[in-house]
Enzyme design. Structure first.
Site, PDB file in Angstrom:
ATOM      1  N   LYS A 107     -13.946  26.284  21.774  1.00 37.42           N
ATOM      2  CA  LYS A 107     -15.472  26.243  21.618  1.00 37.42           C
ATOM      3  C   LYS A 107     -15.852  26.611  20.095  1.00 37.42           C
ATOM      4  O   LYS A 107     -15.407  27.146  19.408  1.00 37.42           O
ATOM      5  CB  LYS A 107     -16.189  26.828  22.856  1.00 37.42           C
ATOM      6  CG  LYS A 107     -15.536  26.477  24.085  1.00 37.42           C
ATOM      7  CD  LYS A 107     -16.196  27.316  25.139  1.00 37.42           C
ATOM      8  CE  LYS A 107     -15.872  26.876  26.764  1.00 37.42           C
ATOM      9  NZ  LYS A 107     -16.604  27.695  27.643  1.00 37.42           N
ATOM     10  N   ASN A 118     -17.593  32.226  25.129  1.00 37.12           N
ATOM     11  CA  ASN A 118     -16.321  32.737  25.582  1.00 37.12           C
ATOM     12  C   ASN A 118     -15.023  32.084  25.105  1.00 37.12           C
ATOM     13  O   ASN A 118     -13.939  31.959  25.433  1.00 37.12           O
ATOM     14  CB  ASN A 118     -16.298  32.674  26.995  1.00 37.12           C
ATOM     15  CG  ASN A 118     -16.363  31.474  27.883  1.00 37.12           C
ATOM     16  OD1 ASN A 118     -16.672  30.560  26.967  1.00 37.12           O
ATOM     17  ND2 ASN A 118     -16.428  31.464  29.007  1.00 37.12           N
ATOM     18  N   HIS A 157     -12.180  26.588  26.659  1.00 36.10           N
ATOM     19  CA  HIS A 157     -12.382  25.962  27.789  1.00 36.10           C
ATOM     20  C   HIS A 157     -11.089  25.577  28.433  1.00 36.10           C
ATOM     21  O   HIS A 157     -10.203  25.196  27.484  1.00 36.10           O
ATOM     22  CB  HIS A 157     -13.258  24.693  27.776  1.00 36.10           C
ATOM     23  CG  HIS A 157     -13.121  23.913  29.041  1.00 36.10           C
ATOM     24  ND1 HIS A 157     -13.699  24.049  30.220  1.00 36.10           N
ATOM     25  CD2 HIS A 157     -12.127  22.732  29.296  1.00 36.10           C
ATOM     26  CE1 HIS A 157     -13.292  23.176  31.146  1.00 36.10           C
ATOM     27  NE2 HIS A 157     -12.659  22.503  30.628  1.00 36.10           N
ATOM     28  N   GLU A 173     -10.658  15.372  32.933  1.00 38.07           N
ATOM     29  CA  GLU A 173     -11.197  15.975  31.585  1.00 38.07           C
ATOM     30  C   GLU A 173     -10.126  15.271  30.296  1.00 38.07           C
ATOM     31  O   GLU A 173     -10.838  15.174  29.155  1.00 38.07           O
ATOM     32  CB  GLU A 173     -11.276  17.388  31.409  1.00 38.07           C
ATOM     33  CG  GLU A 173     -12.222  18.134  32.395  1.00 38.07           C
ATOM     34  CD  GLU A 173     -11.924  19.489  32.595  1.00 38.07           C
ATOM     35  OE1 GLU A 173     -12.849  20.102  33.465  1.00 38.07           O
ATOM     36  OE2 GLU A 173     -11.191  20.110  31.888  1.00 38.07           O
TER      37      GLU A 173
HETATM   38  P1  IDP Z   1     -14.678  28.947  32.987  1.00 39.90           P
HETATM   39  O1  IDP Z   1     -14.732  28.416  31.556  1.00 39.90           O
HETATM   40  O2  IDP Z   1     -13.916  30.214  33.066  1.00 39.90           O
HETATM   41  O3  IDP Z   1     -14.040  27.850  33.932  1.00 39.90           O
HETATM   42  P2  IDP Z   1     -16.999  28.231  34.562  1.00 39.90           P
HETATM   43  O4  IDP Z   1     -17.571  28.973  35.668  1.00 39.90           O
HETATM   44  O5  IDP Z   1     -16.545  26.986  34.767  1.00 39.90           O
HETATM   45  O6  IDP Z   1     -16.270  29.086  33.559  1.00 39.90           O
HETATM   46  O7  IDP Z   1     -18.544  28.028  33.480  1.00 39.90           O
HETATM   47  C1  IDP Z   1     -18.233  26.991  32.392  1.00 39.90           C
HETATM   48  C2  IDP Z   1     -18.650  27.854  31.208  1.00 39.90           C
HETATM   49  O8  IDP Z   1     -20.162  28.069  31.078  1.00 39.90           O
HETATM   50  C3  IDP Z   1     -18.144  29.252  30.978  1.00 39.90           C
HETATM   51  O9  IDP Z   1     -17.047  29.018  30.201  1.00 39.90           O
HETATM   52  C4  IDP Z   1     -19.101  29.904  30.115  1.00 39.90           C
HETATM   53  O10 IDP Z   1     -19.213  29.170  28.816  1.00 39.90           O
HETATM   54  C5  IDP Z   1     -20.545  29.509  30.584  1.00 39.90           C
HETATM   55  N1  IDP Z   1     -20.995  30.313  31.663  1.00 39.90           N
HETATM   56  C6  IDP Z   1     -20.535  30.644  32.950  1.00 39.90           C
HETATM   57  N2  IDP Z   1     -21.322  31.377  33.491  1.00 39.90           N
HETATM   58  C7  IDP Z   1     -22.423  31.757  32.974  1.00 39.90           C
HETATM   59  C8  IDP Z   1     -23.384  32.565  33.145  1.00 39.90           C
HETATM   60  O11 IDP Z   1     -23.535  33.405  33.937  1.00 39.90           O
HETATM   61  N3  IDP Z   1     -24.272  32.889  31.954  1.00 39.90           N
HETATM   62  C9  IDP Z   1     -24.060  31.966  30.825  1.00 39.90           C
HETATM   63  N4  IDP Z   1     -22.978  31.248  30.605  1.00 39.90           N
HETATM   64  C10 IDP Z   1     -22.181  31.098  31.657  1.00 39.90           C
HETATM   65 MG    MG Z   2     -14.474  26.110  34.449  1.00 44.07          MG
END
Ligand code: IDP
Ligand code: MG
Length: 153
Positions: A9, A112, A115, A126
């Protein structure tokens, strides 16, 4: 061989961590079938993250993932979807275990670093969003048999 879609990212690129993050996947033994530097357009981001459309963090997520260049990877190897998710660590950097990418480099909910597809169905759709068939190379890096044995029962 299973395949998964990984995105380094914008924070990974801006923080000059491409090499160190990619190293984690290479160290694990996953192969690289496709790789490109690109700037994700808003429409593509909205398609990719459509499953999160109703979540409160969705607008921020779209802004974040389109905020600068990313490196998109198609990785391959037996069980690579689950393996990559473990290498990445839990979603929030402050909760992810040390030794994972997010645990070692991340400290927030949203930024984070990576992805990774979370299921075979997500991986297939994807990968098709980001790569044409011709951009994916099917080859076995030297030593693959020592990472993924023929008989792994
Ligand atoms: P993942 O990337 O671990 O699969 P997901 O729940 O699919 O997590 O969420 C997609 C992305 O959305 C996350 O990687 C993060 O960048 C963002 N995200 C998820 N939850 C939150 C939140 O509670 N606050 C802000 N950003 C979030
Ligand atoms: Mg996800």
């Amino acid at each position: 061989m299973e395949r998964t879609l990984i995105i380094l990212k914008p924070d990974t690129i801006q923080r000059r961590l491409i090499g160190r993050v990619l190293q984690r996947f290479e160290d694990k033994g996953l192969g690289i079938a496709g790789m490109k530097l690109m700037h994700i357009e808003r429409s593509l981001a909205e398609t990719h993250y459509a499953p999160h459309k109703e979540r409160p963090f969705y607008p921020g997520l779209i802004n974040y993932i389109t905020s600068g260049p990313v490196v998109v990877l198609c990785l391959q190897g037996n069980r690579c979807i689950d393996i990559a998710r473990k290498v990445m660590g839990q979603t929030f950097g402050f909760e992810a275990d040390p030794g994972t990418i997010r645990g070692d480099f991340g400290a927030s909910r949203s930024f984070n670093l990576v992805h990774g597809s979370d299921s075979p169905e997500a991986a297939a759709s994807e990968i098709a969003l980001y790569f044409t068939d011709g951009e994916l190379l099917d080859y076995a890096p030297a030593g693959s048999d020592w990472v993924f044995p023929q008989d792994d029962s």
